[in-house]
Motif scaffolding. Sequence first.
Motif, PDB file in Angstrom:
ATOM      1  N   PHE A 143       0.838  -1.193   0.000  1.00 14.19           N
ATOM      2  CA  PHE A 143       0.000   0.000   0.000  1.00 14.19           C
ATOM      3  C   PHE A 143       0.878   1.251   0.000  1.00 14.19           C
ATOM      4  O   PHE A 143       2.087   1.165   0.224  1.00 14.19           O
ATOM      5  CB  PHE A 143      -0.976   0.010   1.184  1.00 14.19           C
ATOM      6  CG  PHE A 143      -0.337  -0.029   2.548  1.00 14.19           C
ATOM      7  CD1 PHE A 143      -0.302  -1.203   3.275  1.00 14.19           C
ATOM      8  CD2 PHE A 143       0.210   1.114   3.131  1.00 14.19           C
ATOM      9  CE1 PHE A 143       0.256  -1.240   4.543  1.00 14.19           C
ATOM     10  CE2 PHE A 143       0.771   1.089   4.388  1.00 14.19           C
ATOM     11  CZ  PHE A 143       0.798  -0.095   5.106  1.00 14.19           C
ATOM     12  N   THR A 144       0.236   2.377  -0.241  1.00 13.32           N
ATOM     13  CA  THR A 144       0.969   3.639  -0.288  1.00 13.32           C
ATOM     14  C   THR A 144       1.415   4.025   1.108  1.00 13.32           C
ATOM     15  O   THR A 144       0.593   4.277   1.995  1.00 13.32           O
ATOM     16  CB  THR A 144       0.084   4.751  -0.879  1.00 13.32           C
ATOM     17  OG1 THR A 144      -0.381   4.342  -2.156  1.00 13.32           O
ATOM     18  CG2 THR A 144       0.876   6.053  -1.004  1.00 13.32           C
ATOM     19  N   TRP A 145       2.698   4.067   1.294  1.00 14.15           N
ATOM     20  CA  TRP A 145       3.281   4.309   2.613  1.00 14.15           C
ATOM     21  C   TRP A 145       3.006   5.719   3.104  1.00 14.15           C
ATOM     22  O   TRP A 145       2.673   5.916   4.271  1.00 14.15           O
ATOM     23  CB  TRP A 145       4.785   4.051   2.521  1.00 14.15           C
ATOM     24  CG  TRP A 145       5.586   4.403   3.729  1.00 14.15           C
ATOM     25  CD1 TRP A 145       6.421   5.474   3.872  1.00 14.15           C
ATOM     26  CD2 TRP A 145       5.651   3.672   4.955  1.00 14.15           C
ATOM     27  NE1 TRP A 145       6.993   5.452   5.121  1.00 14.15           N
ATOM     28  CE2 TRP A 145       6.553   4.361   5.791  1.00 14.15           C
ATOM     29  CE3 TRP A 145       5.034   2.518   5.423  1.00 14.15           C
ATOM     30  CZ2 TRP A 145       6.851   3.906   7.082  1.00 14.15           C
ATOM     31  CZ3 TRP A 145       5.337   2.074   6.703  1.00 14.15           C
ATOM     32  CH2 TRP A 145       6.234   2.776   7.511  1.00 14.15           C
ATOM     33  N   ASP A 146       3.146   6.697   2.222  1.00 13.69           N
ATOM     34  CA  ASP A 146       3.177   8.096   2.636  1.00 13.69           C
ATOM     35  C   ASP A 146       1.866   8.621   3.190  1.00 13.69           C
ATOM     36  O   ASP A 146       1.858   9.660   3.857  1.00 13.69           O
ATOM     37  CB  ASP A 146       3.608   8.975   1.462  1.00 13.69           C
ATOM     38  CG  ASP A 146       5.052   8.744   1.063  1.00 13.69           C
ATOM     39  OD1 ASP A 146       5.438   9.153  -0.035  1.00 13.69           O
ATOM     40  OD2 ASP A 146       5.795   8.138   1.877  1.00 13.69           O
ATOM     41  N   ASP A 147       0.745   7.953   2.907  1.00 12.74           N
ATOM     42  CA  ASP A 147      -0.532   8.496   3.377  1.00 12.74           C
ATOM     43  C   ASP A 147      -1.168   7.637   4.461  1.00 12.74           C
ATOM     44  O   ASP A 147      -2.376   7.684   4.667  1.00 12.74           O
ATOM     45  CB  ASP A 147      -1.500   8.703   2.216  1.00 12.74           C
ATOM     46  CG  ASP A 147      -1.937   7.392   1.570  1.00 12.74           C
ATOM     47  OD1 ASP A 147      -2.716   7.458   0.597  1.00 12.74           O
ATOM     48  OD2 ASP A 147      -1.522   6.307   2.037  1.00 12.74           O
ATOM     49  N   LYS A 148      -0.357   6.855   5.143  1.00 10.86           N
ATOM     50  CA  LYS A 148      -0.869   5.969   6.168  1.00 10.86           C
ATOM     51  C   LYS A 148      -0.389   6.379   7.557  1.00 10.86           C
ATOM     52  O   LYS A 148       0.681   6.949   7.720  1.00 10.86           O
ATOM     53  CB  LYS A 148      -0.439   4.525   5.915  1.00 10.86           C
ATOM     54  CG  LYS A 148      -1.059   3.903   4.685  1.00 10.86           C
ATOM     55  CD  LYS A 148      -2.553   3.775   4.794  1.00 10.86           C
ATOM     56  CE  LYS A 148      -3.151   3.060   3.579  1.00 10.86           C
ATOM     57  NZ  LYS A 148      -3.119   3.911   2.379  1.00 10.86           N
ATOM     58  N   TYR A 150      -4.198  10.121   9.258  1.00  5.89           N
ATOM     59  CA  TYR A 150      -3.807  10.569  10.600  1.00  5.89           C
ATOM     60  C   TYR A 150      -4.234   9.589  11.675  1.00  5.89           C
ATOM     61  O   TYR A 150      -5.081   8.729  11.448  1.00  5.89           O
ATOM     62  CB  TYR A 150      -4.389  11.964  10.872  1.00  5.89           C
ATOM     63  CG  TYR A 150      -3.858  13.001   9.908  1.00  5.89           C
ATOM     64  CD1 TYR A 150      -4.641  13.455   8.850  1.00  5.89           C
ATOM     65  CD2 TYR A 150      -2.559  13.496  10.031  1.00  5.89           C
ATOM     66  CE1 TYR A 150      -4.136  14.382   7.947  1.00  5.89           C
ATOM     67  CE2 TYR A 150      -2.055  14.419   9.138  1.00  5.89           C
ATOM     68  CZ  TYR A 150      -2.848  14.858   8.100  1.00  5.89           C
ATOM     69  OH  TYR A 150      -2.349  15.765   7.193  1.00  5.89           O
ATOM     70  N   CYS A 151      -3.644   9.754  12.825  1.00  6.38           N
ATOM     71  CA  CYS A 151      -3.834   8.810  13.919  1.00  6.38           C
ATOM     72  C   CYS A 151      -5.238   8.870  14.503  1.00  6.38           C
ATOM     73  O   CYS A 151      -5.731   9.940  14.846  1.00  6.38           O
ATOM     74  CB  CYS A 151      -2.814   9.090  15.022  1.00  6.38           C
ATOM     75  SG  CYS A 151      -1.110   8.743  14.527  1.00  6.38           S
ATOM     76  N   SER A 152      -5.830   7.725  14.629  1.00  3.60           N
ATOM     77  CA  SER A 152      -7.034   7.475  15.409  1.00  3.60           C
ATOM     78  C   SER A 152      -7.161   5.967  15.511  1.00  3.60           C
ATOM     79  O   SER A 152      -6.416   5.231  14.860  1.00  3.60           O
ATOM     80  CB  SER A 152      -8.283   8.095  14.768  1.00  3.60           C
ATOM     81  OG  SER A 152      -8.578   7.453  13.551  1.00  3.60           O
ATOM     82  N   ASN A 153      -8.073   5.498  16.333  1.00  7.88           N
ATOM     83  CA  ASN A 153      -8.126   4.059  16.589  1.00  7.88           C
ATOM     84  C   ASN A 153      -9.002   3.279  15.612  1.00  7.88           C
ATOM     85  O   ASN A 153      -9.139   2.067  15.762  1.00  7.88           O
ATOM     86  CB  ASN A 153      -8.595   3.802  18.019  1.00  7.88           C
ATOM     87  CG  ASN A 153      -7.506   4.114  19.036  1.00  7.88           C
ATOM     88  OD1 ASN A 153      -6.358   4.334  18.678  1.00  7.88           O
ATOM     89  ND2 ASN A 153      -7.875   4.148  20.301  1.00  7.88           N
ATOM     90  N   ASP A 154      -9.581   3.951  14.624  1.00  6.90           N
ATOM     91  CA  ASP A 154     -10.411   3.239  13.647  1.00  6.90           C
ATOM     92  C   ASP A 154      -9.533   2.705  12.519  1.00  6.90           C
ATOM     93  O   ASP A 154      -9.654   3.095  11.360  1.00  6.90           O
ATOM     94  CB  ASP A 154     -11.528   4.148  13.115  1.00  6.90           C
ATOM     95  CG  ASP A 154     -10.993   5.429  12.495  1.00  6.90           C
ATOM     96  OD1 ASP A 154     -11.652   5.975  11.589  1.00  6.90           O
ATOM     97  OD2 ASP A 154      -9.905   5.892  12.911  1.00  6.90           O
ATOM     98  N   VAL A 155      -8.664   1.789  12.856  1.00  9.61           N
ATOM     99  CA  VAL A 155      -7.700   1.269  11.884  1.00  9.61           C
ATOM    100  C   VAL A 155      -8.381   0.307  10.929  1.00  9.61           C
ATOM    101  O   VAL A 155      -9.451  -0.240  11.217  1.00  9.61           O
ATOM    102  CB  VAL A 155      -6.534   0.573  12.609  1.00  9.61           C
ATOM    103  CG1 VAL A 155      -5.756   1.586  13.428  1.00  9.61           C
ATOM    104  CG2 VAL A 155      -7.024  -0.557  13.486  1.00  9.61           C
TER     105      VAL A 155
END
Length: 120
Positions: A27-32, A102-107
């Motif tokens: 997957f695209t690394w930069d937007d994860k 961006y960070c949140s827990n809905d992975v």
Amino acid sequence: QLQLVESGGGLVQPGGSLRLSCAASGFTWDDKAITWFRQVPGKEREAIACLSNVDGSTDYAPSLKGRFTISRDNAEKTVYLRINSLKSDDTAIYYCAAKDYYCSNDVRYWGQGTQVTVSA
């Protein structure tokens, strides 16, 4: 195919340190954003730390901040979790997970986990 592979777990003595790795592919690394979780059997999964590849921002669980450090190697598409001053309570399966931006827990995506056992 999207893949997250954790490594670096094992048996560690109390007071020791460990660095876990989460290698990403497919997957695209930069937007994860990558989050480290841990889970003890019978207990709820606990978020530890997150790092967004969009801007390098990090977020830590307040109760765990201090002994845990999240970092990354963009060239290797790997996120690390360093754990210092290990305690028996740190014994758990450690997972990394990914979501967009961006960070949140809905992975969205999960690795298989790596076992960390802290024991003398």
